[in-house]
Write an enzyme that holds these catalytic residues in place. Structure first.
Site, PDB file in Angstrom:
ATOM      1  N   HIS A  98       0.828  -1.200   0.000  1.00 40.63           N
ATOM      2  CA  HIS A  98       0.000   0.000   0.000  1.00 40.63           C
ATOM      3  C   HIS A  98       0.865   1.254   0.000  1.00 40.63           C
ATOM      4  O   HIS A  98       2.068   1.195   0.242  1.00 40.63           O
ATOM      5  CB  HIS A  98      -0.937   0.034   1.211  1.00 40.63           C
ATOM      6  CG  HIS A  98      -2.133  -0.851   1.061  1.00 40.63           C
ATOM      7  ND1 HIS A  98      -2.112  -2.180   1.394  1.00 40.63           N
ATOM      8  CD2 HIS A  98      -3.390  -0.595   0.597  1.00 40.63           C
ATOM      9  CE1 HIS A  98      -3.307  -2.705   1.160  1.00 40.63           C
ATOM     10  NE2 HIS A  98      -4.093  -1.771   0.677  1.00 40.63           N
TER      11      HIS A  98
ATOM     12  N   LYS B  52      -0.866   4.890   4.435  1.00 43.53           N
ATOM     13  CA  LYS B  52      -1.716   3.927   5.139  1.00 43.53           C
ATOM     14  C   LYS B  52      -1.115   3.631   6.505  1.00 43.53           C
ATOM     15  O   LYS B  52       0.034   3.189   6.606  1.00 43.53           O
ATOM     16  CB  LYS B  52      -1.865   2.640   4.326  1.00 43.53           C
ATOM     17  CG  LYS B  52      -2.831   1.650   4.963  1.00 43.53           C
ATOM     18  CD  LYS B  52      -3.170   0.521   4.021  1.00 43.53           C
ATOM     19  CE  LYS B  52      -4.163  -0.445   4.666  1.00 43.53           C
ATOM     20  NZ  LYS B  52      -5.443   0.205   5.048  1.00 43.53           N
TER      21      LYS B  52
END
Length: 233
Positions: free
Chosen positions: A131, A135
């Site tokens: 990600h 995040k």
């Protein structure tokens, strides 16, 4: 439909664009530094806020009779409380670790594959998720959902971010710039590797799924997930 956005970061703005294109009106936008939740002009709330505020937002929605869709991860210790609040108030609540239509199809495929592989000791499973660097939680909620799907249909009994021991399923979490979300389930043996992979190209897929879920939950009562929305069983 009048939608309230609880969390107005990049994801909230993407949801807004898709919702407006589908003929809906955004009547509430709550930024991360704004704790005002005036739900008087909201048909459905969509929460993509922060792990520290998600449960409070859900609680307020359910106590005010507002159906709520939640895609925030990292708060799930309080999920049983949210379910209890929903049932106590006769409300409507839908949580998903990932609203992508493709990912939810992959969830189902993951369970079927785990069942098929469960008696093949030659193969060892693992999960990798990648990600963007913004995040905050790791592993991702999607990776945890994939892990649980394997655990429920195999001999694995838990997951870990560390070196797996015994019947643990290993998860590797990576954070790289500008990666919306990649998840890879691998079954490795000495002779070959089987992979189930989902690569998100943008946030649009997550946002579309959240709006579809909001459309679906209107006038319903109960606790739901994306399997219900997509009729995946």
């Amino acid at each position: 439909m009048k939608i309230g956005l609880l969390g107005y970061g990049k994801m909230g703005k993407t949801i807004e664009g898709i919702a407006v294109k589908r003929g809906h009106e955004i009547t509430l936008k709550v930024d991360k530094d704004d704790d005002r939740l005036d739900l008087s002009n909201v048909d459905v709330a969509i929460d993509f806020s922060m792990p520290t505020t998600a449960f409070s937002n859900i609680k307020t929605c359910l106590e005010n009779g507002t159906p709520v869709i939640c895609g925030t991860t990292g708060w799930l210790d309080d999920y049983p409380k949210a379910v209890e609040l929903c049932n106590e108030n006769g409300g409507a609540f839908l949580y998903a670790s990932n609203f992508s239509l493709g990912v939810n199809i992959v969830f189902k495929m993951n369970e079927l594959l785990a069942k098929m592989m469960s008696d093949l000791d030659e193969y060892a499973a693992d999960i990798e998720e990648i990600h963007h660097t913004q995040k905050l939680d790791a592993p991702s909620g999607t990776a945890i959902s994939l892990a649980n799907g394997i655990i429920e249909n195999s001999n694995y009994d838990s997951w870990t971010l560390d070196q797996p021991k015994g019947n643990q399923l290993g998860i590797t979490a990576k954070r790289l710039p500008d990666v919306p979300g990649t998840h890879i389930v691998s079954y490795n043996s000495e002779v070959d590797t089987i992979k189930l992979e989902h690569i998100a190209h943008s946030r649009a897929g997550f946002a579309l799924g959240a709006v579809i879920a909001a459309e679906w939950i209107l006038d319903k009562k109960g606790v739901f997930n994306m399997r219900d929305v997509l009729n995946l069983g």
